[in-house]
Design a protein around this motif. Structure first.
Motif: not given
Length: 257
Positions: A47-48, A216-217, A222-226
């Motif tokens: 998950g990293r 965030a860039v 897990h981009v949609r969870e940002l």
């Protein structure tokens, strides 16, 4: 062009600023490589975010970039050189634009070196920490779209931090005050976010924090969870930098040197 040449000459001949650039590159790469070496992924799907781990050094290198940007302005005020500059080039907005352009170009160049070195270190070191294809991690490569976005975004992030520092330093003139303001904006927000208990307020603070939103860039998983999207987050930092430049430019134009 004469203003650009003048600002480039001043920046190039200021020994301390050159050493700060080298320090920013070295710290960014060293911290990224150290993180890649230290963090382990013993199992499949740990998950990293391997790319973000390799680019961890940006969170340290940005402090040096901010200090460099502040000193590029405050040094002139401290020595009185700013009066000579404005006498030779009376159009203050031209001088300010030239400073911003030269500083951004230099930081973009050094930031590119730092980010590429970090990714190369991550590519070499992360497999030894368990980030292997067997665990679901391909070697870091700029041919991968999210990795390229994280790398390019990190370079732009450093340039925006420099412009933020330039704007604040021009507005307040004093080096210590400007450094305190810029580093406070970057590092205090995450501390406040950690203290706030309400999840909704945490999310809102993350969306407006220059560092949290801007970095965030770097996310590739897990981009949609940002709390905020990668490019939108970088846009938040750009808005902070633009506000600082606007304030600095207006104050430079409206008051005595």
């Amino acid at each position: 062009m004469s203003a650009l040449r003048a600002e480039w000459t001043k920046l190039r001949t200021a020994g301390d600023l050159g050493r700060l650039l080298l320090l920013a590159v070295a710290l960014t790469a060293a911290v990224g490589c150290g993180t890649a070496e230290a963090v382990k992924c013993p199992d499949t799907g740990c998950g990293r975010d391997a790319v973000k781990l390799a680019l961890t050094g940006v969170t340290v290198g940005q402090a040096v970039v901010a200090v460099l940007a502040v000193l590029a302005v405050s040094g002139e005020y401290g020595t009185g050189m700013i009066r000579t500059t404005l006498t030779a080039m009376p159009d203050r907005m031209t001088v300010f634009a030239a400073k911003a352009t030269v500083l951004a170009a230099v930081v973009l160049a050094s930031g590119t070196v730092a980010v590429l070195a970090s990714l190369l270190g991550g590519r070499l070191l992360l497999p030894g920490s368990g980030f292997t294809e067997a665990h679901g991690y391909a070697p870091l490569s700029l041919a991968d779209g999210p990795t390229l976005r994280a790398a390019a975004g990190s370079v732009l992030y450093l340039a925006l931090v420099a412009l933020l520092g330039l704007g604040v330093a021009t507005a307040v003139r004093d080096a210590a005050t400007a450094i305190g303001i810029v580093l406070g904006l970057l590092y205090v927000f995450p501390v406040v976010i950690g203290v706030v208990q309400d999840p909704e307020w945490q999310r809102h603070l993350q969306q407006v924090s220059p560092m949290t939103a801007g970095l965030a860039v770097q996310a590739t998983v897990h981009v949609r969870e940002l709390p905020i999207g990668p490019w939108a987050g970088l846009g938040v930092l750009a808005a902070w930098a633009a506000a600082a430049l606007l304030a600095g430019g207006l104050l430079l134009r409206g008051r005595d040197a």
